[in-house]
Each structure stands twice: as C-alpha cells, then as structure tokens.
Design an enzyme around this catalytic site. Structure first.
Site, PDB file in Angstrom:
ATOM      1  CG  HIS A 179      -1.924   1.037   1.338  1.00 34.63           C
ATOM      2  ND1 HIS A 179      -2.774   1.325   0.305  1.00 34.63           N
ATOM      3  CD2 HIS A 179      -2.255   1.882   2.334  1.00 34.63           C
ATOM      4  CE1 HIS A 179      -3.599   2.284   0.660  1.00 34.63           C
ATOM      5  NE2 HIS A 179      -3.292   2.649   1.896  1.00 34.63           N
ATOM      6  CE1 TYR A 214      -1.730  -5.260  12.208  1.00 38.10           C
ATOM      7  CE2 TYR A 214       0.361  -4.950  11.073  1.00 38.10           C
ATOM      8  CZ  TYR A 214      -1.015  -4.839  11.101  1.00 38.10           C
ATOM      9  OH  TYR A 214      -1.682  -4.304  10.023  1.00 38.10           O
ATOM     10  CG  HIS A 271       2.849   0.958   4.562  1.00 36.07           C
ATOM     11  ND1 HIS A 271       2.653   2.177   3.952  1.00 36.07           N
ATOM     12  CD2 HIS A 271       1.654   0.626   5.100  1.00 36.07           C
ATOM     13  CE1 HIS A 271       1.404   2.572   4.118  1.00 36.07           C
ATOM     14  NE2 HIS A 271       0.773   1.633   4.805  1.00 36.07           N
ATOM     15  CD  GLU A 325      -1.531   3.695   6.743  1.00 33.03           C
ATOM     16  OE1 GLU A 325      -0.910   2.654   7.083  1.00 33.03           O
ATOM     17  OE2 GLU A 325      -2.266   3.735   5.751  1.00 33.03           O
TER      18      GLU A 325
END
Length: 443
Positions: A335, A350, A371, A341
């Site tokens: 993305h 995560y 990323h 972000e």
C-alpha cells in the site's frame, strides 16, 4: 474507591452530583444568584457559543472555589514535549521504534507530565489545526500537580500499567486495552502503580467523535452506550505548600500556583466531559466474501477536518476477529497512501509483522511511503489454506491515521535511541514470482 462509578453514553447531556452533597445541582437554571451549598458556578466551553446545537459542547461545574483563583502563569521547562516540526530534516523512510524505555524509579522519579515525549506531528496550535503523537513513560504519581491542555484533546492509550485519572468531573481508572479522552481545557492528574507506558494522540482544533456509519446502518463499530463518563467527586483540600497547575499553551508549558485542590467540583451537568472506552466492546465489521476491506472499517473515533470526508485524525484498532474471505490474500495489502499512519501495539503480535513490531513500540509510514507485510507473512499467507480462522487472537494493535504529513522530532529520530534502523530489511527478502509463461488452468 469513591468516585469510580460511571455514566454511560457518548456525547449526551449528563448531570452528576457527589452523594455527600445531595441537591447541589441548581434546579431550573444554570447560574443562580446563590448556588446550593455556597458553591460557585463555572462554565467550561468546548465549542463556540453559536455552534449548531448538535455540535455545541459545554458543561456547568459547581465548585467550592472557581478556577480563576491562582497566581500568574510562568514558563517552565518543556522537556521532550514540543511542536518544533522542523528541528531535523524530513525523513520519508519507513520508521519503526523498539519499545520505549521506562525509567526506573530508583534512578529518577518521572510522572505523567515529565514523562511526555513528542514523537511526531504536524500543524500549529495557534491556528488550531494539527496533531501531535506522544509517548508517556512514567513511574510515579502526580502529587499536588495537575495538567491542563489549552491546545487540544488528549486521547490516551495505556500500554503497560493502569492509570487512575482524577479530573474535575470525577475519577477514571483506565487499564491497557482501554482508552480515555481528556478534552481541551479539562484539568486532570494521573496516579500510577509502577512502571507505566502508553501512547497519546493530541488533536488541535477539533474534538473526537464517533464516525458516521453510512451503509453499515444504525449499529456497529463503537456503540455510544459503551462510553463511560465519571460521576462527580470532590475534595475540599487546602495545600499549604502550594498546588501546581501546569498549562500546555501554544505548544509550551506554563505553571501557576494556588492554595487548594482543583478537584473541588461538587456537581456538574453538560455534554463536554472526559470519557473512557473498553476496546473489547468494539463490534467488528469485516469481509465475509473476498478481498481485504480497508482499515477504515475499524475506526473507533475520528477528529474531522474542514474538508468533508477527510479526517484530521482517526483512531483505528485491529482487534481479534474471524478471517473468512475466499480467494484472497488476507493480511493487509501492499500500500501507498495519501495519509500518514502511526501504528502502536498494546499487546500480542501484529499479524502482518510478527517479529520486530513489539508492544510499547511503534511505526510510522508517511504519506505515499510504501508499506505492507514482510516476506515471512507474504509467503505464509500466499500458500495457507483459506479456512475460517481467528485473526489477532490475544492481540490489540492500533493506528493513528492522519491527513497531515507528519514530521518526526529530534527526540524520535535521535535522542530516544529506540529507532530500529534495520526496519527496511524486513522487505529485502521479497523475491520475484513473475512467470511470463503462466497460463490459467483449463476447467
């Protein structure tokens, strides 16, 4: 403990009085000539007087002494709290920080205010348009000191250690996996019970609110009734040695002295209050067919900008949920984004980066900086059987997403010494899978 009760609902008109003084709320008017019990009436306004009724925010406080009775403010040392966004050169790289160090109480006593460190941000407190992202690392409670933010709202995310927050409206105990919001101008003090760490999202010029649900309908995401507001609690306490009120104003810290506790509000009513929320109450909306839905479906709170549909800041979480999408690469896709972000981790691992991204640390992917999953996550998820599975069990990651292009402070890039300079290497092993001779199989 007295005061640890709550009123439910988000943005509603509440009223509360300390049970030790029944009838302390005036009846029929906000500012009578003489208040019950000889109290002073004081209004705290979080919006312009002429705002439309749905956005007008104010509360009336009935207190033993008004907050105006204090000595003049004088400048104080700001430590690592700053809005100097140009103190180091811009850095568009993917950035990741290891868990931020909590000072040992045996070496140095650090409370919530002295333990605030600005990591990144953008905008300007004077023009009332911007945000700041801070870490707090502390080991001792605030004693005869309180904090007041004249610049904006604080969204506080504890990561290690519970915090007891005393406000003018009452007390709130906030634990990891809960959040609280202290809105602009509200005085508060923080008690801790050992080594404590967490994240703070500060917004200037807007208040946090629930996102619109659109096609989702009337229910889902964070429900208003799950937000809790403290009930009235007061202390009538003289402080002979002086009580310190610390004021964050135009990005700087100032202190003033007064001879009494500021938490002397016997009763209050209004819709401008501090509040807390348990992230376990979030009702996840998710994909049940194919493809990976955008992270906006996980928005808990938003602070809107003046541009319709664009947030000054969103608070987004990635809670435990089921993954059931067919024919789909289920982790977050690779993305590039017109938003900034910042991600933090409260507990667990995560799913897109099970190594390196740790609780108490963080990462920043700036505007249009690419990323996505690391190599191990990509390879595993590309070949995994797509059966229904629990995602992020035992985990709570979150994101502060903003339309501002955020600058990282000198503390964040250099002083804290927690920057993981090898972060970019997690994508280096990604290899080419392209096969120009590939053809779809015949059915």
């Amino acid at each position: 403990m007295a005061g640890l009760k709550y009123l439910s609902g988000f943005g509603n008109e509440f009223s509360s009085e300390d049970p030790r003084c029944p009838g302390s709320l005036p009846e029929g008017q906000n500012n009578p000539q003489v208040c019950p019990y000889g109290l002073y009436a004081e209004q705290l306004s979080g919006s312009a007087f002429t705002c439309p009724r749905p956005t007008n925010k104010r509360s009336w406080l009935y207190r033993i002494l008004p907050s105006v009775r204090h000595k003049p403010y004088t400048a104080m040392h700001c430590g690592n709290l700053t809005e100097k966004w140009d103190e180091v050169e811009p850095d568009p790289n993917q950035l990741r920080w290891m868990p931020f160090t909590i000072p040992k109480s045996s070496e140095k006593k650090v409370d919530f205010v002295t333990g605030l460190h600005t990591l990144c941000g953008a905008g300007d407190t004077k023009s009332r348009n911007g945000i700041g992202i801070h870490m707090f690392t502390c080991n001792t409670s605030m004693v005869d000191r309180c904090f007041n933010n004249s610049d904006g709202d604080f969204l506080i995310v504890p990561q290690q250690g519970e915090v007891l927050i005393t406000t003018e409206f009452g007390k709130m105990m906030v634990e990891p996996n809960e959040i609280c919001v202290i809105q602009q101008g509200m005085r508060f003090s923080v008690d801790v019970f050992g080594e404590t760490r967490g994240y703070v999202l500060e917004v200037y010029g807007a208040h946090f609110e629930l996102p619109d649900l659109g096609p989702i309908g009337a229910n889902g995401l964070a429900n208003p009734r799950d937000f809790l507001t403290p009930v009235a609690w007061y202390e009538d306490r003289e402080v002979a040695t002086g009580y310190t009120v610390i004021n964050k104003y135009q990005g700087k810290l100032f202190s003033s002295q007064q001879s009494f506790s500021p938490f002397n509000v016997v009763a209050w009513h209004g819709n401008y209050t501090p509040y807390k929320y348990n992230l376990e109450n979030f009702m996840v909306i998710n994909c049940v067919a194919f493809d990976h839905a955008d992270p906006s479906i996980f928005t808990v709170l938003t602070a809107k900008s003046t541009r319709p549909g664009v947030a000054m800041a969103d608070f987004v979480i990635f809670p435990p949920r089921w993954g059931v999408a067919d024919h789909t690469f289920r982790p977050p896709y690779y993305h590039r984004n017109c938003m900034s972000e910042f991600m933090g981790l409260i507990k667990g691992h995560y799913e897109a980066k099970e190594e390196g991204f740790q609780p108490g640390g963080g990462s920043l992917h700036s505007m249009m900086t690419p990323h996505g999953p690391d190599r191990d996550c990509f390879e595993k998820s590309s070949t995994a059987p797509l059966k229904p599975e629990r995602v992020a069990e035992g985990t709570m990651a979150f994101m502060f997403e903003s339309s501002f292009s955020m600058a990282v402070t000198k503390w964040g890039l250099e002083t804290c010494q927690r920057l993981d300079k090898s972060y970019y290497q997690c994508w280096e092993p990604l290899r080419k899978h392209f096969d120009p001779n590939w053809r779809p199989s015949k059915q």
